[in-house]
Write an enzyme that holds these catalytic residues in place. Structure first.
Site, mmCIF file in Angstrom:
data_model
loop_
_atom_site.group_PDB
_atom_site.id
_atom_site.type_symbol
_atom_site.label_atom_id
_atom_site.label_comp_id
_atom_site.label_asym_id
_atom_site.label_seq_id
_atom_site.Cartn_x
_atom_site.Cartn_y
_atom_site.Cartn_z
ATOM 1 N N HIS A 123 32.345 36.146 36.673
ATOM 2 C CA HIS A 123 33.357 35.164 36.277
ATOM 3 C C HIS A 123 33.451 35.118 34.750
ATOM 4 C CE1 HIS A 123 35.887 31.628 36.580
ATOM 5 N NE2 HIS A 123 35.164 31.080 35.627
ATOM 6 N N ARG A 172 40.192 35.704 46.068
ATOM 7 C CA ARG A 172 40.410 34.724 47.137
ATOM 8 C C ARG A 172 39.193 33.836 47.323
ATOM 9 N NH1 ARG A 172 44.886 34.935 49.697
ATOM 10 N NH2 ARG A 172 45.908 36.951 49.574
ATOM 11 N N SER A 176 29.684 35.152 33.247
ATOM 12 C CA SER A 176 28.524 34.821 34.077
ATOM 13 C C SER A 176 28.562 35.633 35.365
ATOM 14 C CB SER A 176 28.554 33.337 34.488
ATOM 15 O OG SER A 176 28.714 32.491 33.373
HETATM 16 C C1 GRF Z 1 37.455 39.981 35.555
HETATM 17 O O1 GRF Z 1 37.770 39.337 34.374
HETATM 18 C C2 GRF Z 1 36.519 39.160 36.388
HETATM 19 O O2 GRF Z 1 35.608 38.434 35.630
HETATM 20 C C3 GRF Z 1 37.476 38.215 37.070
HETATM 21 O O3 GRF Z 1 38.587 38.996 37.366
HETATM 22 C C4 GRF Z 1 38.678 40.083 36.459
HETATM 23 C C5 GRF Z 1 38.692 41.324 37.267
HETATM 24 O O4 GRF Z 1 38.950 42.468 36.532
HETATM 25 N N1 GRF Z 1 36.836 37.550 38.165
HETATM 26 P P1 GRF Z 1 38.827 43.915 37.210
HETATM 27 O O5 GRF Z 1 39.719 43.919 38.444
HETATM 28 O O6 GRF Z 1 37.389 44.155 37.552
HETATM 29 O O7 GRF Z 1 39.334 44.856 36.169
#
Ligand code: GRF
Length: 224
Positions: free
Chosen positions: A108, A90, A135
């Protein structure tokens, strides 16, 4: 160092942090894991690890700001030194971002500032990029836009599709998040008005995680 983790989904990044702590690699204490989804597998993972959890439902609040204020009142009550967004999906209201500036980080799946937002793997492929990555950055008002602390790079191979890229990048994300949280726990990184400082020295470029799981300064290649 006391952490609160926010997660919306599967929770593999959270699991990586929990495992790293259990293995003695991460000097942190998990004060709580909060989610915007009561059914997030991340909450179940946290429960199993004995970490307090809570879910906040957007529909129970008049608007996003009221929702954010409620969730972050619970965060603030725990007085964490760091808030980790680990797959928290969010957008957070400016008021809350500003109040937690320099104390909130996000992982990210792109080499920011490239590909802020969603569907990063698809966009990397469409652009024909040869290199992809992830990153960790301080959270700022702009979506996926705050100062970048550290990155990991990965080659895009011929024949890769978005699923293959995501699967290959995820374990690297886990290592990157762990190592960046470790730097934060050792009080080595701090945001400044000019960018991220490491041990009091401003970084010219984000730190890099290499294939040996070392964190390097980009400019001189020194191991942190
Ligand atoms: C990851 O790829 C993270 O970079 C992105 O959302 C995904 C989350 O995966 N923001 P998880 O829920 O930690 O398995």
């Amino acid at each position: 160092m006391k952490l609160v983790v926010l997660a919306s989904g599967r929770g593999s990044n959270l699991a990586a942090l929990i495992d790293a702590r259990a293995a003695g690699r991460l000097p942190v204490e998990f004060a709580a894991v909060f989610s915007d989804r009561a059914d997030a597998p991340a909450l179940a993972l946290a429960c199993q690890a004995g970490i307090p959890t809570a879910a906040f439902a957007l529909r129970e609040y008049p608007d996003r700001l009221a929702f954010d204020r409620a969730m972050f009142a619970a965060v603030d009550a725990l007085q964490p030194a760091l808030i980790v967004l680990a797959g928290y999906m969010r957008i957070i209201s400016d008021e809350i971002v500003d109040a937690h500036a320099g104390r909130m980080i996000n992982i990210h799946p792109s080499l920011l500032p490239a590909y802020q937002g969603l569907r990063t793997h698809e966009r990397v492929l469409r652009a024909g990029d040869r290199v992809h990555g992830a990153s960790v950055h301080f959270v700022g008002r702009e979506l996926d836009g705050g100062p970048v602390i550290a990155q990991v790079r990965m080659a895009v191979e011929p024949g890769d599709d978005a699923q293959a890229l995501a699967a290959r990048l995820l374990p690297l994300e886990h290592l990157l998040l762990e190592r960046t949280v470790e730097l934060a726990a050792r009080r080595l990184i701090e945001p400044t008005a000019f960018g991220v400082a490491l041990d009091g020295r401003l970084l010219d470029a984000p730190l890099q995680l290499d294939a040996q799981n070392r964190i390097l300064r980009t400019t001189d290649g020194d191991v942190v």
